[in-house]
Every structure is written in structure tokens, then in C-alpha cells.
Design an enzyme around this catalytic site. Structure first.
Site, mmCIF file in Angstrom:
data_model
loop_
_atom_site.group_PDB
_atom_site.id
_atom_site.type_symbol
_atom_site.label_atom_id
_atom_site.label_comp_id
_atom_site.label_asym_id
_atom_site.label_seq_id
_atom_site.Cartn_x
_atom_site.Cartn_y
_atom_site.Cartn_z
ATOM 1 N N GLU A 179 4.416 -5.209 7.231
ATOM 2 C CA GLU A 179 3.535 -4.232 7.896
ATOM 3 C C GLU A 179 3.890 -4.020 9.359
ATOM 4 O O GLU A 179 3.800 -2.900 9.878
ATOM 5 C CB GLU A 179 2.066 -4.678 7.773
ATOM 6 C CG GLU A 179 1.484 -4.576 6.369
ATOM 7 C CD GLU A 179 1.684 -5.812 5.512
ATOM 8 O OE1 GLU A 179 2.564 -6.642 5.835
ATOM 9 O OE2 GLU A 179 0.959 -5.941 4.497
ATOM 10 N N GLY A 235 0.848 -5.160 0.758
ATOM 11 C CA GLY A 235 -0.291 -5.300 -0.153
ATOM 12 C C GLY A 235 0.103 -5.869 -1.507
ATOM 13 O O GLY A 235 -0.724 -6.474 -2.192
ATOM 14 N N ALA A 254 0.862 -1.189 0.000
ATOM 15 C CA ALA A 254 0.000 0.000 0.000
ATOM 16 C C ALA A 254 0.891 1.230 0.000
ATOM 17 O O ALA A 254 2.042 1.176 0.450
ATOM 18 C CB ALA A 254 -0.887 -0.015 1.229
ATOM 19 N N GLU A 256 0.127 -9.499 -0.956
ATOM 20 C CA GLU A 256 -1.276 -9.928 -0.849
ATOM 21 C C GLU A 256 -1.949 -9.961 -2.217
ATOM 22 O O GLU A 256 -2.769 -10.835 -2.492
ATOM 23 C CB GLU A 256 -2.025 -8.991 0.103
ATOM 24 C CG GLU A 256 -1.554 -9.154 1.548
ATOM 25 C CD GLU A 256 -2.083 -8.076 2.465
ATOM 26 O OE1 GLU A 256 -2.171 -6.903 2.046
ATOM 27 O OE2 GLU A 256 -2.430 -8.406 3.618
HETATM 28 N N1 DAK Z 1 4.559 3.449 -0.287
HETATM 29 C C1 DAK Z 1 4.929 4.663 -0.747
HETATM 30 N N2 DAK Z 1 6.115 4.903 -1.364
HETATM 31 C C2 DAK Z 1 6.942 3.856 -1.510
HETATM 32 C C3 DAK Z 1 6.610 2.557 -1.053
HETATM 33 C C4 DAK Z 1 5.350 2.370 -0.415
HETATM 34 N N3 DAK Z 1 4.925 1.170 0.015
HETATM 35 N N4 DAK Z 1 7.660 1.745 -1.337
HETATM 36 C C5 DAK Z 1 8.582 2.506 -1.954
HETATM 37 N N5 DAK Z 1 8.151 3.777 -2.052
HETATM 38 C C6 DAK Z 1 8.866 4.924 -2.645
HETATM 39 C C7 DAK Z 1 9.974 5.399 -1.730
HETATM 40 O O1 DAK Z 1 9.468 6.240 -0.724
HETATM 41 C C8 DAK Z 1 10.878 6.117 -2.711
HETATM 42 O O2 DAK Z 1 10.318 7.381 -2.977
HETATM 43 P P1 DAK Z 1 11.252 8.713 -3.068
HETATM 44 O O3 DAK Z 1 12.040 8.745 -1.805
HETATM 45 O O4 DAK Z 1 12.112 8.450 -4.284
HETATM 46 O O5 DAK Z 1 10.275 9.811 -3.252
HETATM 47 C C9 DAK Z 1 10.741 5.268 -3.977
HETATM 48 O O6 DAK Z 1 9.521 4.517 -3.834
HETATM 49 C C10 DAK Z 1 11.882 4.265 -4.130
HETATM 50 O O7 DAK Z 1 11.971 3.544 -2.919
HETATM 51 P P2 DAK Z 1 13.373 3.222 -2.226
HETATM 52 O O8 DAK Z 1 14.355 4.359 -2.440
HETATM 53 O O9 DAK Z 1 13.097 2.811 -0.823
HETATM 54 O O10 DAK Z 1 13.851 2.003 -3.126
HETATM 55 P P3 DAK Z 1 14.731 0.734 -2.735
HETATM 56 O O11 DAK Z 1 14.910 -0.017 -3.988
HETATM 57 O O12 DAK Z 1 15.948 1.161 -1.955
HETATM 58 O O13 DAK Z 1 13.813 -0.118 -1.717
HETATM 59 C C11 DAK Z 1 11.759 -1.235 -1.006
HETATM 60 C C12 DAK Z 1 12.629 -0.713 -2.191
HETATM 61 C C13 DAK Z 1 10.466 -1.751 -1.644
HETATM 62 C C14 DAK Z 1 12.469 -2.378 -0.299
HETATM 63 C C15 DAK Z 1 11.495 -0.074 -0.014
HETATM 64 O O14 DAK Z 1 11.051 1.058 -0.741
HETATM 65 C C16 DAK Z 1 10.459 -0.426 1.018
HETATM 66 O O15 DAK Z 1 10.783 -1.059 2.025
HETATM 67 N N6 DAK Z 1 9.207 0.017 0.802
HETATM 68 C C17 DAK Z 1 8.139 -0.141 1.766
HETATM 69 C C18 DAK Z 1 7.642 -1.579 1.791
HETATM 70 C C19 DAK Z 1 6.510 -1.760 2.800
HETATM 71 O O16 DAK Z 1 6.662 -1.491 3.986
HETATM 72 N N7 DAK Z 1 5.382 -2.234 2.316
HETATM 73 C C20 DAK Z 1 4.188 -2.468 3.134
HETATM 74 C C21 DAK Z 1 3.323 -1.228 3.131
HETATM 75 S S1 DAK Z 1 1.891 -1.420 4.188
HETATM 76 C C22 DAK Z 1 -5.671 -2.378 3.751
HETATM 77 C C23 DAK Z 1 -5.220 -3.460 3.038
HETATM 78 C C24 DAK Z 1 -3.852 -3.606 2.782
HETATM 79 C C25 DAK Z 1 -2.968 -2.653 3.246
HETATM 80 C C26 DAK Z 1 -3.420 -1.545 3.921
HETATM 81 C C27 DAK Z 1 -4.780 -1.400 4.179
HETATM 82 N N8 DAK Z 1 -7.076 -2.211 4.060
HETATM 83 C C28 DAK Z 1 -7.979 -3.349 3.750
HETATM 84 C C29 DAK Z 1 -7.569 -1.080 4.724
HETATM 85 C C30 DAK Z 1 -1.564 -2.840 2.981
HETATM 86 C C31 DAK Z 1 -0.599 -2.272 3.735
HETATM 87 C C32 DAK Z 1 0.786 -2.280 3.236
HETATM 88 O O17 DAK Z 1 1.113 -2.817 2.205
#
Ligand code: DAK
Length: 258
Positions: A132, A109, A66, A112
Site C-alpha cells: 500500500e 487486502g 483492494a 490481509e
Molecule cells: N486493483 C485493480 N486491478 C488490478 C489490481 C488491483 N489491486 N492488481 C492487478 N490488477 C489488474 C491490472 O491492472 C491488470 O489489468 P489490465 O491492465 O489487464 O486491465 C490485470 O489485473 C493484470 O495485472 P498485471 O498485468 O499487473 O499482472 P502481473 O502478473 O504483471 O502483476 C501484480 C501482478 C499483482 C504483481 C500487479 O498487478 C500488482 O502489483 N497489482 C497491485 C498490487 C497492490 O498494490 N495491491 C494493494 C492494493 S491497495 C480498506 C481496507 C483495505 C484496503 C483498502 C481500504 N478500508 C478498510 C477502507 C486495501 C488496500 C489495498 O489492497
């Protein structure tokens, strides 16, 4: 043909490829992407020319979850109003087979989203995970349930409680992934499988998907009855007559979906 953040491609007869296209955000699923996915999946469901759907991202990410930036400031009421669960349900409700072609990150997500597909083809360097917990929340798109169903409680807890990512090979060994191939083969292989499915009887394909998914939520005996009923139903289709005639006549069948 391309949409704002979902690119729509037709790589083979009967196959539609939906490509998430937010490379600047590692294909993070913002609300716009979620809504577009639902719209395009509904269009695939309504189009008799589409028999199998491939979901893909790019070489860096299938989807990194997400969009955290879009969620960070939201409160409970705002999250409820977004209706993300309804969008997930609509995405999962595709009656046509969906194949996830995963390269790069499939996190949160994104993991998922892959899990709600029917087949997952992953590249050697793909990374899966439910991180998460590391940002103070839990999976909300089925991660606590589908991951546990796929890999079992003890493996699921291991990854859900630490947020550690796991490799495509580990995902395959645990039963989460259907096949691991070289990174550059992911999309061609997913499309090739989709094209083979697209050439089968769409009525039988749909019954398999329906019976497998419904059966997973049923006691075994009820699910076996559902299976038998679906089998009997197919004996009233032209495709069953064609498939069996083609076998007997030693030729390839041509399925019409009738
Ligand atoms: N959201 C927003 N921006 C993201 C992002 C994300 N999930 N993942 C990456 N980005 C953005 C980074 O902020 C960065 O942006 P700038 O700084 O350039 O502006 C750009 O993408 C490149 O990212 P990185 O510089 O970090 O790139 P790397 O290759 O070094 O690393 C990475 C890639 C994927 C390992 C890292 O970006 C990362 O750890 N990202 C976050 C992964 C994460 O935590 N994902 C889970 C998110 S929570 C729901 C249902 C489902 C959900 C929610 C609600 N409901 C039913 C209500 C789901 C929740 C989730 O998925």
C-alpha cells in the site's frame, strides 16, 4: 454452484470452498466481491452442514488487494460510506475455521484477507506483501496490526514501510504462514486439513477458535480463565462423552455436534 465473482464449491464432507474469481484483475477485491464474501461466509456460519471454510483464488493470485481502479478517485466521505471496515469485521467474524489456500499473489487486502483466516496454506511460489505504501496509502484491513502480531514489529516495519513482497518460505519462517507445499498441492492439502477439522466435534472446534482469538486481546490470566471455562463447558456435550468413550473402546469417535 457459482456466484458472480465468488465460486462456491463443496470439495469434501463438511467443507465449503469459496473461490474468488476475477482472474482478469488478479482477483482484486472490489466492493462486489467483498459483499459476496460476507454473504457466503454468513451462509456457511448458518449452515450446520458446513464445518470448515476454505478461501481460495487461482494459480496466479489469491487476491492482489483492494481494487485500485475502484478506489483511485474516491474521497474520504466516499471511502467512509463504503463501509469496508464493517465488511472486514463481518468476514473475520466467522465462527467456523477458515483456511486460506494461497497460490500466486496475496498482496495488500489479499494478504490481509489471508491473515484474517485461521490457517494459511501457501504454495512454493506464492508472494505475500503489503504494498500500500507504494500507492500512497497504508494497509486498512488489519495489515498494520495482524502482520505485526504475527511476525513482530521489526519484520513488519521492514515490509510495511517498503512495500516489498516476501516469499512463502519467508512468510513461513516469520510465522505468518502455517505450511508451505508444492503449488499444485495447495488446494488439495487445504481441503484435506479442512475435512479433518470437519470431522472433529464442531463444538470443541468453535471453542478453540473463540478462545484463541479472544485470548489474543486479553491479559494472559484472563485468557487462561476463559480457556478453563470453555473446557468445563464442553463436559456438558455428548461429543465429549463420545470422544472419550471412543478412546477407551479403541474405536474412531463419531461426533454429532451435540
Ligand atoms: N486493483 C485493480 N486491478 C488490478 C489490481 C488491483 N489491486 N492488481 C492487478 N490488477 C489488474 C491490472 O491492472 C491488470 O489489468 P489490465 O491492465 O489487464 O486491465 C490485470 O489485473 C493484470 O495485472 P498485471 O498485468 O499487473 O499482472 P502481473 O502478473 O504483471 O502483476 C501484480 C501482478 C499483482 C504483481 C500487479 O498487478 C500488482 O502489483 N497489482 C497491485 C498490487 C497492490 O498494490 N495491491 C494493494 C492494493 S491497495 C480498506 C481496507 C483495505 C484496503 C483498502 C481500504 N478500508 C478498510 C477502507 C486495501 C488496500 C489495498 O489492497
Amino acid at each position: 454452484m457459482s456466484g458472480a465473482e465468488i465460486m462456491v464449491e463443496s470439495p469434501a464432507e463438511g467443507v465449503r470452498l469459496l473461490r474468488i474469481h476475477r482472474p482478469e484483475a488478479r482477483n482484486a477485491l472490489n466492493m462486489a466481491v467483498r459483499r459476496l464474501l460476507v454473504k457466503h461466509i454468513a451462509a456457511c456460519s448458518a449452515d450446520p452442514g458446513v464445518r470448515c471454510v476454505v478461501l481460495a483464488g487461482d494459480e496466479k493470485a489469491f487476491a492482489a488487494g483492494a481494487d485500485i481502479k475502484e478506489m483511485a478517485g474516491a474521497g474520504t466521505v466516499e471511502m467512509m460510506k463504503r463501509g469496508v471496515l464493517d465488511l472486514w469485521r463481518a468476514t473475520a467474524a466467522s465462527p467456523k475455521p477458515m483456511i486460506a489456500a494461497v497460490r500466486g499473489y496475496a498482496l495488500g487486502g489479499g494478504c490481509e484477507l489471508a491473515q484474517l483466516c485461521d490457517i494459511i496454506i501457501a504454495g512454493e511460489s506464492a508472494k505475500f506483501g503489503q504494498p500500500e505504501i507504494r500507492i500512497g496509502i497504508i494497509p486498512g484491513g488489519g495489515g498494520t496490526q495482524r502482520l505485526t502480531q504475527a511476525i513482530g514489529k521489526h519484520k513488519a516495519m521492514r515490509y510495511l514501510l517498503t512495500g516489498d513482497p516476501f516469499s512463502a518460505r519467508d512468510a513461513e519462517a516469520m510465522g505468518l504462514v502455517s505450511e508451505v507445499v508444492a503449488d499444485e498441492e495447495v488446494e488439495p492439502h487445504a481441503v484435506a486439513i479442512a475435512a479433518r477439522i470437519a470431522a472433529m466435534s464442531p463444538l470443541a472446534v468453535q471453542q478453540i477458535k473463540d478462545v484463541v482469538l479472544r485470548g489474543m486481546d486479553m491479559p494472559l490470566d484472563a485468557a487462561l480463565t476463559l480457556e478453563t471455562r470453555a473446557l468445563h463447558l464442553l463436559f456438558s456435550t455428548q461429543d465429549q462423552k463420545e470422544g472419550m468413550a471412543a478412546f477407551i473402546e479403541k474405536r474412531e469417535p463419531v461426533f454429532s455436534g451435540k
